[in-house]
Write a protein that holds these residues in place. Structure first.
Motif, PDB file in Angstrom:
ATOM      1  N   ILE A 284      25.261  35.507  -1.706  1.00  0.00           N
ATOM      2  CA  ILE A 284      23.972  36.060  -2.140  1.00  0.00           C
ATOM      3  C   ILE A 284      23.025  34.934  -2.564  1.00  0.00           C
TER       4      ILE A 284
ATOM      5  N   GLY B 231      20.400  34.437   0.271  1.00  0.00           N
ATOM      6  CA  GLY B 231      19.204  35.031  -0.324  1.00  0.00           C
ATOM      7  C   GLY B 231      18.233  33.982  -0.827  1.00  0.00           C
TER       8      GLY B 231
ATOM      9  N   LEU C   2      16.698  31.961   2.153  1.00  0.00           N
ATOM     10  CA  LEU C   2      15.643  32.712   2.848  1.00  0.00           C
ATOM     11  C   LEU C   2      14.384  32.837   1.994  1.00  0.00           C
ATOM     12  N   ALA C   3      14.554  32.986   0.678  1.00  0.00           N
ATOM     13  CA  ALA C   3      13.389  33.035  -0.214  1.00  0.00           C
ATOM     14  C   ALA C   3      12.631  31.710  -0.156  1.00  0.00           C
TER      15      ALA C   3
ATOM     16  N   ILE D 240      13.407  31.670  -8.126  1.00  0.00           N
ATOM     17  CA  ILE D 240      14.494  31.404  -7.170  1.00  0.00           C
ATOM     18  C   ILE D 240      14.864  29.927  -7.198  1.00  0.00           C
TER      19      ILE D 240
END
Length: 137
Positions: free
Chosen positions: A57, A61, A64-65, A75
């Motif tokens: 994750i 995640g 990609l953010a 992030i």
């Protein structure tokens, strides 16, 4: 700032460079989940299955953010903390000797350096080339 590589272009390049590592590692863990669990177990990560899920994750995640420039400040800070934590868990060179110590020391300090880059992105923001609604000038 140089007109050859303006600030927003450099921020995009930095985000993509930082994201590459996280996306590749997260994808590898996702596509070979049993090996990811085995690695977590071997590295001494707590709750290896849960650690592998968290890693996927965070890496996929978060990566990609970074690529899309969304929620960049939180992030990037979370990924910096995650990267430092993984350095302590997976690259504990102070418990090793010989070439393994040297190799793990390099990896540990690379994690620290990557965290520095992530914190710089958190401080500057995503830049114009992002899906974020707020842009740095």
């Amino acid at each position: 700032m140089s007109t050859f590589l303006p600030r927003n272009t450099l921020l995009l390049i930095a985000r993509l460079g930082l994201a590459l590592l996280f996306i590749l590692m997260g994808w590898g863990k996702l596509t070979d989940f049993s090996a990811a669990i085995g690695y977590m177990n071997q590295a001494g990560a707590p709750f290896p299955t849960l650690s592998a899920v968290i890693a996927i994750i965070a890496e996929l995640g978060g990566g990609l953010a970074l690529v899309f420039g969304v929620f960049i400040e939180p992030i990037a800070i979370l990924l910096a903390v995650y990267t430092i934590a993984t350095g302590f868990i997976g690259h504990h060179f102070w418990t090793m000797s010989g070439m393994m110590r040297y190799d793990m020391m390099i990896h540990f300090y690379k994690n620290i350096s990557i965290s520095g880059g992530l914190l710089a992105i958190a401080a500057t923001g995503a830049g114009r080339f992002s899906l974020s609604k707020t842009h740095t000038p």
